[in-house]
Enzyme design. Structure first.
Site, PDB file in Angstrom:
ATOM      1  N   ARG A  30      -4.372  -9.904 -18.066  1.00  0.00           N
ATOM      2  CA  ARG A  30      -5.561  -9.325 -18.716  1.00  0.00           C
ATOM      3  C   ARG A  30      -6.479  -8.737 -17.649  1.00  0.00           C
ATOM      4  O   ARG A  30      -7.068  -9.470 -16.852  1.00  0.00           O
ATOM      5  CB  ARG A  30      -6.316 -10.396 -19.497  1.00  0.00           C
ATOM      6  CG  ARG A  30      -5.439 -11.152 -20.460  1.00  0.00           C
ATOM      7  CD  ARG A  30      -5.843 -10.870 -21.912  1.00  0.00           C
ATOM      8  NE  ARG A  30      -4.889 -11.488 -22.819  1.00  0.00           N
ATOM      9  CZ  ARG A  30      -4.192 -10.807 -23.736  1.00  0.00           C
ATOM     10  NH1 ARG A  30      -4.357  -9.496 -23.870  1.00  0.00           N
ATOM     11  NH2 ARG A  30      -3.339 -11.425 -24.525  1.00  0.00           N
ATOM     12  N   GLY A 228      -6.630   5.184  13.933  1.00  0.00           N
ATOM     13  CA  GLY A 228      -7.116   4.026  13.175  1.00  0.00           C
ATOM     14  C   GLY A 228      -8.328   3.402  13.845  1.00  0.00           C
ATOM     15  O   GLY A 228      -9.268   4.102  14.230  1.00  0.00           O
ATOM     16  N   ASP A 258      -9.330  11.075   4.954  1.00  0.00           N
ATOM     17  CA  ASP A 258      -9.984  12.180   4.238  1.00  0.00           C
ATOM     18  C   ASP A 258     -11.472  12.266   4.599  1.00  0.00           C
ATOM     19  O   ASP A 258     -12.020  13.362   4.729  1.00  0.00           O
ATOM     20  CB  ASP A 258      -9.825  12.002   2.720  1.00  0.00           C
ATOM     21  CG  ASP A 258      -8.371  12.172   2.289  1.00  0.00           C
ATOM     22  OD1 ASP A 258      -7.665  12.987   2.899  1.00  0.00           O
ATOM     23  OD2 ASP A 258      -7.948  11.477   1.341  1.00  0.00           O
TER      24      ASP A 258
END
Ligand SMILES: Nc1ncnc2c1ncn2[C@@H]1O[C@H](COP(=O)(O)OP(=O)(O)OP(=O)(O)O)[C@@H](O)[C@H]1O
Ligand SMILES: [Mg+2]
Length: 317
Positions: A30, A228, A258
Site C-alpha cells: 500500500r 562525483g 543535469d
C-alpha cells in the site's frame, strides 16, 4: 548579444514517486499518494535553469495522456516548450521509498518507440528554430527507434546554424556524436569518458593524459569530466583545471549531472569563463545532492557553494 538556451529531450518521463512501509514480495504494497515530476535529461536541465533564475525552451517528444500530463507539469513551472507529438505514450518511471529501510527503488521504463517521421520532425524543428549563438543542450538517452547517430545529425544542424552544442549522454549515441561531430562542450562522467577512450576504467593518474588525448583526436572545445564527490576536471586545448566539490551531507545524487549542466550554461549566459563555468557547474551539481526528494539544485545553496569553491582555490594559490 541575446543568447537563448534550448534543451532537447528525446525520452522525457513523468517521474512518479511514492513511499511504502516495508517492501516484500507477493503481497499487496500500500503506497502513499504519489507525487509527479517532469523528468528526462534536457527537461531536468530546463527545470534547474529555471531554479537558477534563467529561461530556456524545452524541446521534447511527447505522446498520449502522459505526454499531456508532462506539458501540464512544465506549464506549472513556467517552462516554455516546443513539443513534437508522437504516437507512442511518454513513459512514466516509478520511484518507491521503503520507509523502514529508507532505501529507494527506482524503476525506469524504456520509453515509446519513436517512428522515423517523428524523429525527423525534431531535426526539422531544430532547423527552423536554431539561430546563431544559441546554446543547444542535448541531455539523456535515446528512446527505441531513434538511430544511434541522431546526435550527430543534431550537431550538424547546430554547426550549420552557428549554435553552440552541449552534449551529455552515454552509450553508442555518445560514441557516435563524439567521433563525428563538432561539440562545444561535452560532459561525460568518468565511466562515460572511459568508454569514449576505449578503456575499462580511468585512474586519477591517467585522467589528464586521456583528456588531452581525447581533445587532440576529437572536435570538442571543452571537455568537462564530472567526478562525483570529487568535483570535475575542465580540459581544453589551453587549460586543465581540477575543481573540487565541497563536502556536504549528501542526501540524494539524483539529478546532480543535469543540475551541473544547468549551472554551466547559466554561467556562460552570465558571460563567465570556462573556468568559472565549471566552478558554478560543480556548485550546482553538489547543491543537487543536499536535499532528499528534490532532484535539482536551489540557487541559494549553489551560490554559497560557488563562493566556497572560489575561496578554496584562492587559498590554494
Ligand atoms: N557525493 C557528492 N558530493 C558532492 N558533490 C557531488 C556528489 N555527487 C555528485 N556531485 C556533484 O555533481 C556533479 C555531477 O555528478 P556526477 O559526476 O556524479 O555526474 P553524473 O554521473 O553525470 O550524474 P547523473 O547520474 O546525474 O548523470 C559533480 O561534479 C559534483 O559537483
Ligand atoms: Mg550523467
Amino acid at each position: 548579444m541575446h543568447r537563448r538556451i534550448i534543451t532537447l529531450t528525446l525520452n522525457p518521463t513523468i517521474d512518479k514517486s511514492t513511499t511504502v512501509v516495508g517492501i516484500s514480495p507477493n503481497s499487496k504494497l500500500r503506497c502513499t499518494e504519489p507525487t509527479y515530476d517532469a523528468g528526462g535529461g534536457g527537461i531536468n536541465v530546463s527545470c534547474a535553469i529555471k531554479k537558477l533564475g534563467g529561461d530556456s525552451l524545452g524541446m521534447y517528444l511527447a505522446g498520449g495522456p502522459t505526454g499531456n500530463h508532462l506539458k501540464q507539469l512544465l506549464d506549472k513551472d513556467g517552462i516554455e516548450q516546443s513539443i513534437i507529438k508522437i504516437e507512442g505514450w511518454t513513459r512514466d518511471n516509478l520511484a518507491v521509498t521503503d520507509t523502514v529501510t529508507n532505501q529507494q527503488y527506482r524503476f525506469g521504463m524504456p520509453g515509446p518507440n519513436v517512428k522515423k517521421e517523428e524523429w525527423e520532425a525534431v531535426l526539422k524543428q531544430l532547423e527552423d528554430y536554431l539561430q546563431e549563438s544559441d546554446y543547444l543542450i542535448a541531455s539523456g538517452k535515446l528512446p527505441p527507434g531513434i538511430p544511434d547517430d541522431f546526435y550527430v545529425q543534431v550537431a550538424a544542424i547546430a554547426r550549420k546554424k552557428k549554435a553552440r552544442f552541449i552534449l551529455d549522454t552515454s552509450g553508442e549515441a555518445l560514441m557516435k556524436a563524439a567521433a563525428h561531430s563538432h561539440i562545444y562542450i561535452l560532459k561525460p562522467n568518468l565511466g562515460e569518458l572511459a568508454a569514449l577512450c576505449g578503456v575499462p576504467s580511468i585512474s586519477a593518474l591517467e585522467l589528464e593524459i586521456l583528456a588531452k588525448k581525447f581533445l587532440a583526436e576529437h572536435d570538442c572545445e571543452a571537455l568537462v569530466v564530472s567526478l562525483g564527490a570529487k568535483g570535475a576536471l575542465l580540459a581544453t586545448k589551453y587549460e586543465m583545471e581540477y575543481v573540487p566539490a565541497p563536502t556536504v551531507l549528501q542526501k540524494s545524487t539524483i539529478g546532480a549531472g543535469d543540475s551541473m549542466v544547468a549551472g554551466m550554461v547559466m554561467s556562460l549566459i552570465w558571460g563567465k569563463s570556462f573556468s568559472d563555468m565549471v566552478k558554478y557547474g560543480v556548485a550546482c551539481g553538489t547543491a543537487a545532492t543536499m536535499h532528499e526528494g528534490t532532484k535539482l539544485c536551489n540557487k541559494d545553496d549553489a551560490d554559497k557553494l560557488y563562493e566556497w569553491i572560489r575561496r578554496a582555490q584562492t587559498v590554494k594559490k
